[in-house]
Write a protein that holds these residues in place. Sequence first.
Motif, PDB file in Angstrom:
ATOM      1  N   PRO A  12      43.136  54.460  32.567  1.00 52.44           N
ATOM      2  CA  PRO A  12      42.763  53.120  33.021  1.00 52.44           C
ATOM      3  C   PRO A  12      43.778  52.071  32.582  1.00 52.44           C
ATOM      4  O   PRO A  12      44.332  52.144  31.488  1.00 52.44           O
ATOM      5  N   ALA A  13      44.010  51.100  33.454  1.00 52.97           N
ATOM      6  CA  ALA A  13      44.893  49.996  33.089  1.00 52.97           C
ATOM      7  C   ALA A  13      44.270  49.154  31.989  1.00 52.97           C
ATOM      8  O   ALA A  13      44.953  48.640  31.119  1.00 52.97           O
ATOM      9  N   VAL A  14      42.948  49.024  32.037  1.00 56.13           N
ATOM     10  CA  VAL A  14      42.227  48.242  31.027  1.00 56.13           C
ATOM     11  C   VAL A  14      40.990  49.020  30.589  1.00 56.13           C
ATOM     12  O   VAL A  14      40.233  49.510  31.423  1.00 56.13           O
ATOM     13  N   THR A  22      34.167  39.069  34.210  1.00 55.19           N
ATOM     14  CA  THR A  22      35.409  38.794  34.933  1.00 55.19           C
ATOM     15  C   THR A  22      35.338  37.423  35.598  1.00 55.19           C
ATOM     16  O   THR A  22      34.299  37.006  36.107  1.00 55.19           O
ATOM     17  N   LYS A  23      36.485  36.731  35.596  1.00 58.51           N
ATOM     18  CA  LYS A  23      36.613  35.424  36.237  1.00 58.51           C
ATOM     19  C   LYS A  23      38.070  35.210  36.567  1.00 58.51           C
ATOM     20  O   LYS A  23      38.896  35.100  35.671  1.00 58.51           O
ATOM     21  N   ASP A  24      38.386  35.205  37.877  1.00 63.81           N
ATOM     22  CA  ASP A  24      39.763  34.985  38.329  1.00 63.81           C
ATOM     23  C   ASP A  24      40.705  35.983  37.655  1.00 63.81           C
ATOM     24  O   ASP A  24      41.770  35.612  37.159  1.00 63.81           O
ATOM     25  N   LEU A  25      40.315  37.252  37.651  1.00 58.57           N
ATOM     26  CA  LEU A  25      41.052  38.319  36.968  1.00 58.57           C
ATOM     27  C   LEU A  25      41.623  39.273  37.999  1.00 58.57           C
ATOM     28  O   LEU A  25      40.943  39.643  38.960  1.00 58.57           O
ATOM     29  N   THR A  26      42.873  39.681  37.830  1.00 58.97           N
ATOM     30  CA  THR A  26      43.498  40.672  38.705  1.00 58.97           C
ATOM     31  C   THR A  26      43.988  41.835  37.862  1.00 58.97           C
ATOM     32  O   THR A  26      44.746  41.633  36.914  1.00 58.97           O
ATOM     33  N   ALA A  41      32.538  33.487  39.422  1.00 54.03           N
ATOM     34  CA  ALA A  41      33.537  32.770  40.206  1.00 54.03           C
ATOM     35  C   ALA A  41      34.539  32.091  39.276  1.00 54.03           C
ATOM     36  O   ALA A  41      34.171  31.661  38.178  1.00 54.03           O
ATOM     37  N   PRO A  42      35.828  31.992  39.685  1.00 49.33           N
ATOM     38  CA  PRO A  42      36.430  32.488  40.907  1.00 49.33           C
ATOM     39  C   PRO A  42      36.494  34.019  40.956  1.00 49.33           C
ATOM     40  O   PRO A  42      36.455  34.685  39.927  1.00 49.33           O
ATOM     41  N   LYS A  43      36.620  34.547  42.169  1.00 50.33           N
ATOM     42  CA  LYS A  43      36.556  35.981  42.408  1.00 50.33           C
ATOM     43  C   LYS A  43      37.691  36.725  41.705  1.00 50.33           C
ATOM     44  O   LYS A  43      38.814  36.217  41.602  1.00 50.33           O
ATOM     45  N   SER A  44      37.400  37.921  41.239  1.00 53.34           N
ATOM     46  CA  SER A  44      38.382  38.797  40.607  1.00 53.34           C
ATOM     47  C   SER A  44      38.638  40.009  41.506  1.00 53.34           C
ATOM     48  O   SER A  44      37.806  40.367  42.341  1.00 53.34           O
ATOM     49  N   THR A  45      39.792  40.640  41.300  1.00 54.46           N
ATOM     50  CA  THR A  45      40.180  41.790  42.115  1.00 54.46           C
ATOM     51  C   THR A  45      40.614  42.941  41.216  1.00 54.46           C
ATOM     52  O   THR A  45      41.446  42.749  40.325  1.00 54.46           O
ATOM     53  N   VAL A  64      36.461  45.397  44.288  1.00 50.00           N
ATOM     54  CA  VAL A  64      37.019  46.644  43.775  1.00 50.00           C
ATOM     55  C   VAL A  64      37.515  47.460  44.966  1.00 50.00           C
ATOM     56  O   VAL A  64      36.729  47.797  45.854  1.00 50.00           O
ATOM     57  N   SER A  65      38.824  47.762  44.987  1.00 49.62           N
ATOM     58  CA  SER A  65      39.375  48.480  46.138  1.00 49.62           C
ATOM     59  C   SER A  65      39.001  49.954  46.123  1.00 49.62           C
ATOM     60  O   SER A  65      38.923  50.598  47.167  1.00 49.62           O
ATOM     61  N   GLY A  66      38.760  50.519  44.940  1.00 54.50           N
ATOM     62  CA  GLY A  66      38.402  51.925  44.837  1.00 54.50           C
ATOM     63  C   GLY A  66      36.908  52.110  44.708  1.00 54.50           C
ATOM     64  O   GLY A  66      36.116  51.346  45.260  1.00 54.50           O
ATOM     65  N   SER A  67      36.506  53.103  43.949  1.00 53.26           N
ATOM     66  CA  SER A  67      35.090  53.392  43.767  1.00 53.26           C
ATOM     67  C   SER A  67      34.538  52.648  42.561  1.00 53.26           C
ATOM     68  O   SER A  67      35.261  52.325  41.618  1.00 53.26           O
ATOM     69  N   SER A  68      33.225  52.366  42.612  1.00 51.51           N
ATOM     70  CA  SER A  68      32.506  51.777  41.492  1.00 51.51           C
ATOM     71  C   SER A  68      31.413  52.749  41.089  1.00 51.51           C
ATOM     72  O   SER A  68      30.535  53.059  41.893  1.00 51.51           O
TER      73      SER A  68
END
Length: 209
Positions: A12-14, A22-26, A41-45, A64-68
């Motif tokens: 994992p990266a984190v 999470t808040k405005d987190l990439t 909010a603001p949205k995180s990715t 979340v682009s992958g699975s949750s």
Amino acid sequence: ASIPPPPPPTVPAVTVVNDLNTKDLTINGDLQVRGTVKGSAPKSTISGNLSYGNKFTGAGNLKVSGSSSKVATPTNIPMPSLDLAALHNQATTYGKVVTGTSTGDTFTFNSLGGNKVIWIKGDLINPTVTIGGTYAAGGTFVVDGKVSFTAGAQTVGADGYPVYFVSSSDFVQSGTSLTLFGGIYSLANLSFNSLTLTGPAVIASTITN
């Protein structure tokens, strides 16, 4: 020979040992949280997969682009242990030792022998790391206390010359922004205002943004 080997495990990266709000987190990579994940909010990715041990709330503010997936006890990547005694020995033998708190000091890891370790026997506040010259190198700070970045826009490390922070206490970024090429290993908490991290973050307690 015709059967391909299994893919290597994904680190994992984190990794967060407790909860994460999470808040405005990439995050470019996978996120593993052993407690609850809450999106505000603001949205995180998250450009990867999310695994969590308790609850996932506020999904509308966390993409979340992958699975949750919920896992009862995430065990694939535990909080890794570090040999602090070995790092202290490297700093004493090959690197640099600061006997108290360091505020606004300039450090360099440049050396003929390669990367070195700098041991701070106190807090580390607003360090400047100079990278360049014939023996340009990154390295590792081992800090007995807290790491704080309270000034304006700051950059530590460079592409190919990472700087790592191993902190026995909190890692705090309250200035305008911090761009860190390297990594953070904190035995306490991570809090930040604006942090761009190219490298891993391993946090023993909570992340606050």
